[in-house]
Design an enzyme around this catalytic site. Structure first.
Site, PDB file in Angstrom:
ATOM      1  N   ASN A  19      60.238   1.382  17.414  1.00 42.35           N
ATOM      2  CA  ASN A  19      59.522   0.105  17.356  1.00 42.35           C
ATOM      3  C   ASN A  19      58.560   0.073  18.547  1.00 42.35           C
ATOM      4  OD1 ASN A  19      58.636  -2.510  17.609  1.00 42.35           O
ATOM      5  ND2 ASN A  19      60.670  -3.425  17.805  1.00 42.35           N
ATOM      6  N   ASP A  78      68.247  -3.757  20.200  1.00 39.63           N
ATOM      7  CA  ASP A  78      69.298  -3.978  19.228  1.00 39.63           C
ATOM      8  C   ASP A  78      68.761  -4.464  17.881  1.00 39.63           C
ATOM      9  OD1 ASP A  78      71.347  -3.311  21.113  1.00 39.63           O
ATOM     10  OD2 ASP A  78      70.940  -5.222  22.080  1.00 39.63           O
TER      11      ASP A  78
END
Ligand code: ADP
Ligand code: MG
Length: 412
Positions: A19, A78
């Site tokens: 990401n 996360d």
């Protein structure tokens, strides 16, 4: 063992999901700077995927041909792992898909799982290198009947507010949580709701002098390499993936997903439907969200809270050692709640003590800690935030139950 070496050797194929916006937006630079060269040198074939939008990874993992992939590794926080786990569980072949070893290269500002893994494996890290461990997942039901799988936390009140409000400080890295905590403390509020849970039954203590039962322990693990560590050898359960072991590597920890034949499978087989398909694991402990709380559950007397936090890893963030006794596969939801009436300094003391896992020793009468298998939370306050693994979900009644050892993760 000889059985392992007899198998066909081939490199472990890894899908790496990055990401680019996670943490301080440096995940991609961290990848090219520190990881890429290592993979190339060790001749580990990998596919790099740079996510383009939220839920990109989730959709990709839901449709991917997993027979071409021996491990899924995320380089982010996360939130991206949450996407991957839910993508796997949304597949028709979820039962096999969720056996894919998952890895995390810290790239985000959260990285609670990375901290948990690191903490528990540091002393035996070398020993466990290349091992795949089991990890509990928690099935979560929301009022809209949506079902999610969570690997880290369910939060309401103070912690959920900090999770979401601190997003705007993501450029500062891990201390964003501390900043968010200080801001929230200044405007501390009380959250009304009802909480109930199914406690873990502690094994009754044997009377002195009694003969020890030779029954095996009730935990699903039958054998472990090193019982004090979360890392345990697990077999490769899927038929279509042959060997996953080291191919000629001297010190790489990325292509040593060792296969072993002498250890037991930890995941329970779900029931098979009449059409031969399996369905996602049943939540046998949970009544419908509209049904009353079962008698075996404990209903919390208080209805005014500052926070409710269910966590199933040891760390909530890199510097928050929230559940010091937690193991990734202990089959326990560690439930914390703080009752209304706590002072600001006392709450701050708890969070500061948490860095070293000392909050339970603070003697704070407002903090309660319970080990549970399932829980239900019904917020009464009309507005608020609930987070799952740090991600905001629909606000309203929610219930959850643990599924011991459902996922596999690379822990050394
Ligand atoms: P961080 O630790 O920085 O919070 P996360 O991995 O938790 O990093 O990701 C933060 C959020 O960004 C999650 O909600 C995730 O689903 C989402 N996300 C993932 N990939 C992208 C992308 N390419 N663009 C925008 N958001 C993304
Ligand atoms: Mg995050």
């Amino acid at each position: 063992s000889s059985a392992v070496y007899a198998e066909v050797r081939r490199p472990c194929r890894v899908m790496i999901l990055v990401n680019p916006h996670s943490g301080r937006g440096q995940a991609l630079q961290l990848f090219t700077g520190h990881v890429q060269g290592m993979l190339t040198e060790a001749a580990v074939p990998y596919t790099l995927v740079i996510t383009e939008h939220q839920n990109h990874a989730r959709e990709l993992v839901r449709k991917a041909d997993l027979s071409q992939c021996d491990a899924l590794v995320i380089m982010s926080g996360d939130g991206l792992l949450f996407e991957v786990i839910n993508g796997l569980m949304e597949r028709e072949d979820w039962q096999e898909a969720i056996q894919t070893p998952l890895g995390i290269l810290p790239g985000g500002s959260g990285n609670a799982l990375a901290a948990s893994v690191h903490h528990y494996s540091h002393c035996g890290f070398m020993l466990c290198k290349g091992l795949v461990g089991s990890m509990d997942l928690v099935s979560i039901h929301l009022a809209s009947r949506q079902r999610l799988f969570s690997f880290l936390s369910l939060a309401w009140g103070f912690v959920a507010d900090v999770d979401i409000e601190s997003e705007k400080y993501r450029h500062v890295g891990a201390i964003r949580f501390l900043m968010g905590t200080l801001v929230r403390l200044a405007s501390l509020r009380v959250y009304q709701g009802r909480l109930a849970y199914l406690p873990v039954k502690e094994a009754p203590k044997l009377p002195k002098g009694s003969i020890k039962s030779n029954q095996p322990p009730s935990t699903p693990q039958h054998q472990s390499l090193c019982s004090s560590l979360p890392c345990r050898l697990i077999p490769n359960t899927s038929q279509n993936r042959n060997s996953r072991h080291n191919h000629n590597s001297t010190n790489s920890n990325h292509n040593t997903l060792t296969n072993s034949s002498n250890n037991a499978i930890t995941t329970k087989r779900p029931e098979t439907q009449s059409d031969g398909k399996t369905r996602a694991p049943e939540d046998s402990l949970l009544p419908g969200l509209d049904q009353p709380i079962p008698d075996s559950w404990t209903v919390v007397k208080e209805e005014d809270f500052v926070l409710v936090l269910a966590i199933y890893q040891s760390h909530l963030a890199e510097d928050l050692w929230t559940a010091p006794g937690a193991m990734a596969d202990d089959g326990v939801i560690h439930l914390f709640y703080v009752k209304a009436g706590i002072s600001r300094p006392a709450l701050l003391r708890l969070f500061l003590a948490m860095e070293k896992g000392g909050h339970l020793a603070c003697g704070c009468p407002h903090l309660v800690y319970e080990k549970v298998k399932a829980l239900r939370l019904e917020p009464v306050s009309p507005q608020g935030m609930i987070t799952v693994d740090g991600e905001m979900v629909e606000y309203g009644p929610v219930q959850a139950q643990i599924h011991p050892g459902l996922a596999k993760f690379i822990c050394g």
